[in-house]
Scaffold this active site. Structure first.
Site, PDB file in Angstrom:
ATOM      1  N   ALA A 271     -34.502 -17.126   2.493  1.00  0.00           N
ATOM      2  CA  ALA A 271     -33.723 -17.438   3.699  1.00  0.00           C
ATOM      3  C   ALA A 271     -32.855 -18.688   3.559  1.00  0.00           C
ATOM      4  CB  ALA A 271     -34.664 -17.577   4.890  1.00  0.00           C
ATOM      5  N   ALA A 272     -33.468 -19.843   3.276  1.00  0.00           N
ATOM      6  CA  ALA A 272     -32.697 -21.086   3.247  1.00  0.00           C
ATOM      7  C   ALA A 272     -31.694 -21.094   2.099  1.00  0.00           C
ATOM      8  CB  ALA A 272     -33.634 -22.288   3.152  1.00  0.00           C
TER       9      ALA A 272
ATOM     10  N   ARG B 215     -18.405 -18.667   2.295  1.00  0.00           N
ATOM     11  CA  ARG B 215     -17.449 -18.375   3.370  1.00  0.00           C
ATOM     12  C   ARG B 215     -16.385 -19.465   3.467  1.00  0.00           C
ATOM     13  NH1 ARG B 215     -22.414 -17.512   6.289  1.00  0.00           N
ATOM     14  NH2 ARG B 215     -22.914 -15.286   6.355  1.00  0.00           N
TER      15      ARG B 215
ATOM     16  N   GLU C  76     -33.875 -17.144  -8.593  1.00  0.00           N
ATOM     17  CA  GLU C  76     -35.004 -16.610  -7.834  1.00  0.00           C
ATOM     18  C   GLU C  76     -36.019 -16.035  -8.818  1.00  0.00           C
ATOM     19  OE1 GLU C  76     -37.891 -15.151  -5.741  1.00  0.00           O
ATOM     20  OE2 GLU C  76     -36.373 -16.430  -4.810  1.00  0.00           O
TER      21      GLU C  76
ATOM     22  N   CYS D 164     -42.020 -12.164   7.121  1.00  0.00           N
ATOM     23  CA  CYS D 164     -42.681 -11.963   8.415  1.00  0.00           C
ATOM     24  C   CYS D 164     -42.923 -10.484   8.704  1.00  0.00           C
ATOM     25  CB  CYS D 164     -41.833 -12.547   9.540  1.00  0.00           C
ATOM     26  SG  CYS D 164     -41.515 -14.307   9.389  1.00  0.00           S
TER      27      CYS D 164
ATOM     28  N   ARG E 131     -20.322 -10.776  -3.484  1.00  0.00           N
ATOM     29  CA  ARG E 131     -19.632 -11.768  -2.662  1.00  0.00           C
ATOM     30  C   ARG E 131     -19.363 -13.057  -3.446  1.00  0.00           C
ATOM     31  NH1 ARG E 131     -22.138 -13.746   1.404  1.00  0.00           N
ATOM     32  NH2 ARG E 131     -20.434 -13.755   2.896  1.00  0.00           N
TER      33      ARG E 131
ATOM     34  N   ASP F 129     -39.092 -23.660   3.974  1.00  0.00           N
ATOM     35  CA  ASP F 129     -40.512 -23.986   4.056  1.00  0.00           C
ATOM     36  C   ASP F 129     -40.935 -25.147   3.171  1.00  0.00           C
ATOM     37  OD1 ASP F 129     -40.536 -21.837   5.723  1.00  0.00           O
ATOM     38  OD2 ASP F 129     -41.756 -20.536   4.442  1.00  0.00           O
TER      39      ASP F 129
ATOM     40  N   TYR G  68     -34.976 -12.786  38.532  1.00  0.00           N
ATOM     41  CA  TYR G  68     -36.117 -12.176  39.215  1.00  0.00           C
ATOM     42  C   TYR G  68     -35.786 -10.769  39.673  1.00  0.00           C
ATOM     43  CZ  TYR G  68     -38.913 -10.540  43.063  1.00  0.00           C
ATOM     44  OH  TYR G  68     -39.670  -9.737  43.878  1.00  0.00           O
TER      45      TYR G  68
ATOM     46  N   TRP H 297     -42.200 -16.101  41.695  1.00  0.00           N
ATOM     47  CA  TRP H 297     -42.301 -17.329  40.886  1.00  0.00           C
ATOM     48  C   TRP H 297     -42.751 -16.916  39.488  1.00  0.00           C
ATOM     49  CZ3 TRP H 297     -41.131 -22.419  41.718  1.00  0.00           C
ATOM     50  CH2 TRP H 297     -40.753 -22.761  43.022  1.00  0.00           C
TER      51      TRP H 297
END
Length: 463
Positions: free
Chosen positions: A14-15, A25, A38, A48, A75, A292, A435, A443
């Site tokens: 991810a990071a 970009r 990697e 996850c 890319r 992480d 609501y 509430w």
């Protein structure tokens, strides 16, 4: 023409890949060369989602990959999978990468102008007899998930033991239940879900027992017992032994910072790399870190914490990529929001627990309320419990925990926004929330808790 700068990324999830993608970009290939390493075969994937893959709710592993190495290469990002960085030479501005394929190129140095460290976290794996036996699985990467599924499909698994009752532990307990296993969860702490206060964790335990998951607390595991074939056959604690054909390790993770520490980069009290708001490693202009493997500022306590979540990792990567690409961005911090589920039980928290608030010297009041997900007269209304912490005297919201059924978990986002804005519980009572009977009582439960917390703070002032 000036030579292109080189951005080297260690870690392809991810990071790291968010940083690479955002930098690309903003800068063309002629301006910025991007090289990412990697050690596994996958990039940009959702760890996850592994419990839901194991539980046969989603297909995998391809469904859990947001962008493949081939897509990144298309890319203009040079992704080298099955390649592990084994040394960082800060003085020489280079990293030593090892090709993990025995037929590959071996080790080679690669120079960098900007280095992004996104090495993630490693599962906690205690040293004990039998911990590496066949049938014992961690759940951290897609490769781990695939190995677990191979065991489930090749071995008759009737009884499973999950060691640890945190997020991964309870999610894996559900996944294994869905596959027809009898599941026992062993938790060393007082209650499951140490990310909740014990009184809220007790609600989780009661619900798990009602779902057929045997949850044993105060259970200190001492050994994974193996049979004559070397495979796992039981898990032993100090007081008992639990039969097992399969063992899942759900003991949490620690920042994977060994490589960075060997290079002399600074880490915090929790073992994570320390960065500034731009996600630069403190003391270095061209070394960045995210995901992480870092510690982040807790906006409620003012201290740094290690909170390994993909949401943070992607944001870190966006910030790093923007800054490397010549734009400007910062990551201000977190309030510690997390949500999970086990079967139909939803579990959520944001902000500080009682012990965390006490550890940083905060004085506070707590309230707990029972409410419902919809108007009481509406069909399928479900109960929920909301606990709230407010700072004594000021009434500032410090934390919220929610345990309930459908419609409970995502209500924690109301409290997360209030925490980020530094709101008091009194101010929260005036929030203009949506609501209608199918969605909420008049509430909302979070506002009911805020009203009670505000009244409790006022009463405490009179004492």
């Amino acid at each position: 023409m000036a030579a292109a700068r080189r951005m080297v990324v260690i870690g392809g999830d991810a990071a790291g890949m968010s940083a690479a993608s955002q930098a690309r970009r903003l800068r063309s290939r002629s301006e910025l060369e991007i090289l990412a390493f990697e050690r596994g075969p996958f990039t940009s994937y959702s760890a996850c989602g592994i419990p839901y893959w194991v539980g046969e709710l989603v297909d995998g592993p391809d469904e859990l990959v947001a962008r493949t190495p081939e897509a990144h290469r298309g890319r203009g990002i040079d992704v080298r999978t099955h390649t592990e960085v084994v040394e960082i030479d800060l003085a020489g501005q280079r990293v030593l990468a090892r090709d993990l394929d025995p037929r590959g190129t071996g080790e080679r140095w690669h120079g960098f102008d900007d280095l992004v460290i996104a090495t993630g976290a490693r599962p906690r794996r205690p040293a004990m007899p039998g911990i590496d036996a066949p049938g014992v699985h961690g759940v951290q990467t897609l490769e781990h998930g695939r190995a677990l599924l191979e065991t489930l499909e090749s071995t008759r698994v009737e009884r499973a033991v999950v060691i640890g009752a945190g997020y991964i532990g309870v999610e894996m307990a559900e996944a294994l239940m869905r596959r027809g296993c009898r599941v026992t969860v062993l938790e060393r702490g007082e209650q499951p879900m140490s990310t909740l206060d014990p009184d809220m964790g007790r609600l989780v335990r009661e619900a798990m027992s009602g779902l057929g998951i045997d949850t044993v607390t105060g259970a200190e595991v001492t050994e994974v017992v193996t049979g004559e074939d070397g495979r796992v056959r039981a898990v032993a604690t100090k007081v008992d032994e639990y039969p097992a054909d399969l063992v899942i390790l759900g003991l949490g993770v620690a920042p994977e910072t060994g490589l960075a520490q060997e290079a002399g980069l600074p880490v915090g009290d929790h073992g994570g790399l320390l960065t500034d708001l731009a996600m630069r490693v403190r003391g270095y202009d061209n070394i960045w870190a995210g995901g992480d493997c870092v510690e982040v500022l807790d906006l409620v306590s003012g201290r740094t914490r290690h909170i390994p979540l993909g949401t943070h990792a992607n944001k870190h990567g966006q910030v790093i990529g923007s800054n490397v690409g010549g734009d400007y961005a910062t990551f201000p911090g977190v309030v510690g929001t997390a949500v999970s589920k086990v079967c139909d039980l939803e579990i959520a928290r944001t902000g500080l627990l009682e012990a965390e608030a006490t550890s940083v010297g905060l004085k506070f009041e707590t309230v707990t309320i029972e409410s419902t997900s919809r108007a009481g007269y509406y069909p399928d209304t479900r109960p929920m419990t909301v606990k709230m912490l407010a700072e004594r005297r000021t009434g500032r919201l410090l934390g919220t925990q929610i345990v309930g059924r459908e419609g409970a978990g995502k209500r924690v986002d109301i409290a997360a926004v209030a925490l980020t804005a530094g709101m008091t519980v009194e101010q929260m009572t005036a929030l203009d929330l949506g609501y209608a009977p199918p969605f909420s009582p008049v509430w909302d439960p979070v506002l009911v808790a805020a009203r009670k917390a505000a009244a409790t703070v006022r009463q405490a002032e009179r004492r």
